[in-house]
Design an enzyme around this catalytic site. Structure first.
Site, PDB file in Angstrom:
ATOM      1  N   LYS A   1       0.780  -1.080   0.206  1.00  0.00           N
ATOM      2  CA  LYS A   1       0.026   0.115   0.024  1.00  0.00           C
ATOM      3  C   LYS A   1       0.685   1.379  -0.233  1.00  0.00           C
ATOM      4  O   LYS A   1       1.345   1.589   0.942  1.00  0.00           O
ATOM      5  CB  LYS A   1      -0.930   0.073   1.194  1.00  0.00           C
ATOM      6  CG  LYS A   1      -2.214   0.808   0.896  1.00  0.00           C
ATOM      7  CD  LYS A   1      -2.055   2.135   0.982  1.00  0.00           C
ATOM      8  CE  LYS A   1      -1.681   3.141   2.236  1.00  0.00           C
ATOM      9  NZ  LYS A   1      -1.322   4.343   2.138  1.00  0.00           N
TER      10      LYS A   1
ATOM     11  N   GLY B   1       5.732   3.605   9.528  1.00  0.00           N
ATOM     12  CA  GLY B   1       5.126   4.751   9.677  1.00  0.00           C
ATOM     13  C   GLY B   1       5.239   5.377  11.185  1.00  0.00           C
ATOM     14  O   GLY B   1       6.001   4.986  12.135  1.00  0.00           O
ATOM     15  N   SER B   2       3.977   5.923  11.619  1.00  0.00           N
ATOM     16  CA  SER B   2       3.890   6.324  12.886  1.00  0.00           C
ATOM     17  C   SER B   2       3.637   5.402  13.999  1.00  0.00           C
ATOM     18  O   SER B   2       2.958   4.202  13.731  1.00  0.00           O
ATOM     19  CB  SER B   2       3.031   7.547  12.954  1.00  0.00           C
ATOM     20  OG  SER B   2       1.745   7.094  12.649  1.00  0.00           O
TER      21      SER B   2
ATOM     22  N   THR C   1      -0.041   4.924  14.138  1.00  0.00           N
ATOM     23  CA  THR C   1      -0.864   4.044  13.293  1.00  0.00           C
ATOM     24  C   THR C   1      -0.189   2.384  13.243  1.00  0.00           C
ATOM     25  O   THR C   1      -1.090   1.531  13.241  1.00  0.00           O
ATOM     26  CB  THR C   1      -0.419   4.450  11.835  1.00  0.00           C
ATOM     27  OG1 THR C   1      -0.800   5.657  11.572  1.00  0.00           O
ATOM     28  CG2 THR C   1      -1.040   3.667  10.483  1.00  0.00           C
ATOM     29  N   GLY C   2       0.830   2.525  13.777  1.00  0.00           N
ATOM     30  CA  GLY C   2       1.573   1.031  13.943  1.00  0.00           C
ATOM     31  C   GLY C   2       0.718   0.235  15.029  1.00  0.00           C
ATOM     32  O   GLY C   2       0.605  -0.894  14.669  1.00  0.00           O
TER      33      GLY C   2
ATOM     34  N   GLU D   1       8.485  -0.642  11.942  1.00  0.00           N
ATOM     35  CA  GLU D   1       9.529   0.336  11.879  1.00  0.00           C
ATOM     36  C   GLU D   1       8.762   1.666  12.031  1.00  0.00           C
ATOM     37  O   GLU D   1       8.292   2.071  11.315  1.00  0.00           O
ATOM     38  CB  GLU D   1       9.955   0.413  10.327  1.00  0.00           C
ATOM     39  CG  GLU D   1      10.800  -0.895  10.037  1.00  0.00           C
ATOM     40  CD  GLU D   1      12.160  -1.029  10.563  1.00  0.00           C
ATOM     41  OE1 GLU D   1      12.632  -0.134  11.396  1.00  0.00           O
ATOM     42  OE2 GLU D   1      13.133  -1.783  10.403  1.00  0.00           O
TER      43      GLU D   1
ATOM     44  N   CYS E   1      12.855   9.406   9.761  1.00  0.00           N
ATOM     45  CA  CYS E   1      12.529   8.660  11.080  1.00  0.00           C
ATOM     46  C   CYS E   1      13.756   8.830  12.058  1.00  0.00           C
ATOM     47  O   CYS E   1      13.561   8.904  13.419  1.00  0.00           O
ATOM     48  CB  CYS E   1      12.113   7.111  10.935  1.00  0.00           C
ATOM     49  SG  CYS E   1      13.183   6.260   9.847  1.00  0.00           S
TER      50      CYS E   1
ATOM     51  N   GLU F   1       8.087  13.640  18.655  1.00  0.00           N
ATOM     52  CA  GLU F   1       8.876  13.691  17.325  1.00  0.00           C
ATOM     53  C   GLU F   1       8.061  14.693  16.603  1.00  0.00           C
ATOM     54  O   GLU F   1       6.906  14.878  16.261  1.00  0.00           O
ATOM     55  CB  GLU F   1       8.306  12.229  16.441  1.00  0.00           C
ATOM     56  CG  GLU F   1       9.183  12.318  15.160  1.00  0.00           C
ATOM     57  CD  GLU F   1       8.782  11.010  14.469  1.00  0.00           C
ATOM     58  OE1 GLU F   1       7.648  10.404  14.500  1.00  0.00           O
ATOM     59  OE2 GLU F   1       9.562  10.359  13.784  1.00  0.00           O
TER      60      GLU F   1
HETATM   61  P1  NAD Z   1       1.636   7.199   9.020  1.00  0.00           P
HETATM   62  O1  NAD Z   1       1.602   6.172  10.254  1.00  0.00           O
HETATM   63  O2  NAD Z   1       0.535   8.320   9.156  1.00  0.00           O
HETATM   64  O3  NAD Z   1       1.380   6.428   7.703  1.00  0.00           O
HETATM   65  C1  NAD Z   1       2.132   5.646   7.350  1.00  0.00           C
HETATM   66  C2  NAD Z   1       1.451   4.635   6.407  1.00  0.00           C
HETATM   67  O4  NAD Z   1       0.353   3.906   6.939  1.00  0.00           O
HETATM   68  C3  NAD Z   1       0.818   5.398   5.210  1.00  0.00           C
HETATM   69  O5  NAD Z   1       0.689   4.545   3.845  1.00  0.00           O
HETATM   70  C4  NAD Z   1      -0.692   5.557   5.532  1.00  0.00           C
HETATM   71  O6  NAD Z   1      -1.330   5.559   4.453  1.00  0.00           O
HETATM   72  C5  NAD Z   1      -0.798   4.181   6.425  1.00  0.00           C
HETATM   73  N1  NAD Z   1      -1.903   4.330   7.070  1.00  0.00           N
HETATM   74  C6  NAD Z   1      -2.558   5.416   7.593  1.00  0.00           C
HETATM   75  N2  NAD Z   1      -3.562   4.955   8.537  1.00  0.00           N
HETATM   76  C7  NAD Z   1      -3.862   3.789   8.612  1.00  0.00           C
HETATM   77  C8  NAD Z   1      -4.582   2.584   9.262  1.00  0.00           C
HETATM   78  N3  NAD Z   1      -5.446   2.855   9.991  1.00  0.00           N
HETATM   79  N4  NAD Z   1      -4.214   1.168   8.733  1.00  0.00           N
HETATM   80  C9  NAD Z   1      -3.295   0.761   8.059  1.00  0.00           C
HETATM   81  N5  NAD Z   1      -2.322   1.903   7.348  1.00  0.00           N
HETATM   82  C10 NAD Z   1      -2.588   3.058   7.665  1.00  0.00           C
HETATM   83  O7  NAD Z   1       3.023   8.040   9.036  1.00  0.00           O
HETATM   84  P2  NAD Z   1       3.452   9.057   8.138  1.00  0.00           P
HETATM   85  O8  NAD Z   1       2.953  10.340   8.270  1.00  0.00           O
HETATM   86  O9  NAD Z   1       3.049   8.434   6.532  1.00  0.00           O
HETATM   87  O10 NAD Z   1       4.951   8.945   8.377  1.00  0.00           O
HETATM   88  C11 NAD Z   1       5.736   9.517   9.368  1.00  0.00           C
HETATM   89  C12 NAD Z   1       5.901   8.445  10.409  1.00  0.00           C
HETATM   90  O11 NAD Z   1       6.610   7.470  10.021  1.00  0.00           O
HETATM   91  C13 NAD Z   1       6.952   9.416  11.340  1.00  0.00           C
HETATM   92  O12 NAD Z   1       6.455   8.706  12.666  1.00  0.00           O
HETATM   93  C14 NAD Z   1       8.215   8.733  11.006  1.00  0.00           C
HETATM   94  O13 NAD Z   1       8.965   8.569  12.209  1.00  0.00           O
HETATM   95  C15 NAD Z   1       7.869   7.180  10.700  1.00  0.00           C
HETATM   96  N6  NAD Z   1       8.729   6.509  10.028  1.00  0.00           N
HETATM   97  C16 NAD Z   1       9.545   5.619  10.351  1.00  0.00           C
HETATM   98  C17 NAD Z   1      10.384   4.985   9.705  1.00  0.00           C
HETATM   99  C18 NAD Z   1      11.431   3.786  10.055  1.00  0.00           C
HETATM  100  O14 NAD Z   1      12.107   2.844   9.348  1.00  0.00           O
HETATM  101  N7  NAD Z   1      11.336   3.530  11.423  1.00  0.00           N
HETATM  102  C19 NAD Z   1      10.730   5.301   8.302  1.00  0.00           C
HETATM  103  C20 NAD Z   1       9.752   6.388   7.749  1.00  0.00           C
HETATM  104  C21 NAD Z   1       8.809   6.947   8.728  1.00  0.00           C
END
Ligand code: NAD
Length: 522
Positions: free
Chosen positions: A221, A274-275, A278-279, A296, A330, A426
């Protein structure tokens, strides 16, 4: 943090690629002081106006016929549209991935053939290098230099894991006379991958690479905030002869397509980047079906500057660690913990560096681009205001630039206390908070004193201090004398709420395979 999306319904969606008249400025705005290397070849001058999802080996419209607007964060204007993937599209993609897995399209290939396939994807990506650089500027807000760097980095991942494809050996375990015991690695099946917007191409490609060499099929996705480079990866997969259904890439809203994928009843494995918030929702969905996850998540990573450090090197490294991609990484070094004896000197140098950064559209050759969305800009600004209210001193920056687009000034907070919100949360923006320390124990306690544990760093000439402090920092990666020391080959991932499992390096492959033990009574 989500961008406001405008849905557009189209009565008839053409199957061919559509090109807009949206003109891309070439190299305008570059000057002699700009450190961005000049591109070696002419840049494309148009951006495709419509992009599709990749399911079952075909590029398709969204099942509901809707599209998402792609916004250039450097201008706030719509520059393209992408097919909006719905729950139905996720169903189709998972079914395609399941069929490909059940048909054994990857299993039938010898491991070295799967590796060769990844090398072919890397070669095909080369053909799209210029387009990817431009797409990353307009879709993602990257600088031109960083947009160009995405392709070689992604190729490194593909070739690194391609080279490991035929080296994933099991073990023979001695049980004594009359027994033979050995282990084999097996794929999980359908790997569901959810990718954030800040580095979709390398992050998506490395997960796809790990999945394919270990024999898993993929539904990815892509991020609605920056989906286009992954369509170009899908095209490279297609040209490279990846079997239909082995890789499926669908863009859609997180709460719709992302949630549908995480909760799908026919996936076997999840890789989420991601965040933290959401994780957690992804983990709840995975728990319902007891499927394994690689998580991650976010970070609030700290660098410690010891009094014997090369201050010039430390400040250069710290600035790169927080201002690259406007801090939207991140593992950005968003906290700096500085020995009191060099605190004033480090702060003065930091402020001077931050003030000298050219901020503007990446396509114009500026050193720092915009934040991804108006919402993210609002969030970063609001947290800066909180810092001032908490009593921290705003040394430079702290707000948006008075121009179109979502540009935030490089920001340095000083006199920060570890318990302040700006030292705990963050930003995901170009904001560094600086804190003094007197003893090594105090520095380590401050560095370890958040919920996160993604990365940490230290600057010193003393090897004893370097080794000892590195061991005591609670973080998945520790950088000594250079932020982001490491590479494609080095395992990357979090401790504490920054997640678990590892991407990059050989360790990553362990997250994509399950071990089967076969014991034989001879
Ligand atoms: P996010 O969690 O908002 O979104 C990440 C992904 O999850 C996107 O594709 C989004 O569409 C999807 N998503 C959103 N809601 C969802 C749900 N309810 N169910 C399933 N999927 C859903 O994060 P973001 O704003 O896109 O990215 C920023 C965050 O990601 C920061 O916290 C950053 O630190 C983290 N990040 C971590 C790493 C790592 O390797 N540790 C790398 C890049 C970003």
């Amino acid at each position: 943090m989500r961008r406001t999306f405008r849905r557009i319904r189209h009565a008839d969606s053409a199957s061919r690629n559509e090109f807009s008249t949206f003109a891309i400025r070439g190299e305008g705005g570059k000057d002699a002081a700009d450190p961005t290397p000049a591109p070696e070849s002419p840049m494309p001058t148009t951006l495709r106006s419509y992009w599709k999802n990749y399911v079952g080996g075909a590029f398709i419209d969204g099942s509901a016929g809707q599209r998402l607007a792609v916004i250039d964060p450097a201008t706030g204007s719509r520059v393209a549209e992408i097919a909006e993937g719905t729950e139905e599209d996720i169903d189709r993609a998972v079914a395609a991935a399941r069929d490909a897995f059940t048909d054994g399209v990857l299993d039938r290939m010898a491991p070295h053939e799967r590796g060769a396939m990844l090398f072919r994807i890397a070669d095909e990506l080369e053909k799209a290098a210029d387009e990817i650089a431009v797409v990353e500027c307009h879709d993602n807000g990257k600088t031109l230099a960083n947009g160009r760097a995405e392709v070689p980095l992604t190729q490194r991942y593909l070739r690194y894991y391609g080279g490991l494809a035929d080296k994933l050996e099991g073990r023979q375990i001695p049980l004594g006379q009359g027994w033979l015991d050995y282990t084999v690695h097996e794929p999980y099946g359908v790997s569901a991958q959810i990718v954030p917007w800040n580095g979709p191409l390398p992050v998506g490609a490395r997960s796809i690479a790990c999945a394919l060499v270990t024999g898993n099929t993929v539904v990815l996705k892509s991020p609605e905030d920056s989906p286009l480079s992954l369509v170009l990866l899908a095209e490279a997969c297609d040209r490279a002869g990846v079997p239909a259904g082995a890789v499926n890439i669908v863009c859609g809203l997180g709460q719709v397509a992302g949630a549908a994928l995480a909760a799908h009843s026919d996936i076997d494995h999840i890789v989420f980047t991601g965040s933290v918030e959401t994780g957690k929702s992804v983990l709840r969905a995975a728990a319902e079906r007891v499927i394994p996850c690689v998580m991650e998540l976010g970070g609030k990573s700290a660098g410690i500057v010891f009094p014997d450090a090369d201050l010039d090197q430390a400040v250069t490294s710290a600035c790169g660690g927080i201002f690259k991609h406007a801090g939207q990484i991140c593992s950005a070094g968003s906290r700096l913990i500085v020995h009191r004896s060099v605190y004033d000197e480090v702060v003065a140098r930091l402020i001077a560096r931050a003030g000298a950064i050219s901020v503007g559209p990446g396509i114009d050759g500026c050193e720092m681009g915009p934040l991804i969305s108006a919402r993210q800009l609002d969030r970063v600004e609001a947290l800066c205001r909180t810092g001032v209210e908490e009593g921290a001193t705003l040394a430079i920056g702290g707000g948006r630039l008075p121009r179109a687009g979502y540009f935030m000034a490089p920001t340095v907070f000083i006199d920060v206390r570890p318990e302040m919100r700006i030292a705990q949360e963050e930003f995901f923006g170009p904001v560094v908070v600086v804190m003094p320390f007197d003893t090594t124990e105090e520095a380590i306690a401050i560095a370890n004193g958040t919920d996160y544990g993604l990365a940490a760093g230290l600057y010193t000439r003393d090897l004893g201090v370097a080794h000892s402090v590195a061991r005591q920092l609670v973080a998945g990666q520790v950088y000594v004398n250079q932020w982001w020391a490491g590479g494609v080959e080095t395992p990357f991932g979090g401790m504490k709420r920054s997640g678990y499992g590892r991407e990059k390096g050989q360790e990553a492959l362990l997250g994509y395979m399950q071990t089967k033990n076969i014991g034989i009574r001879l």
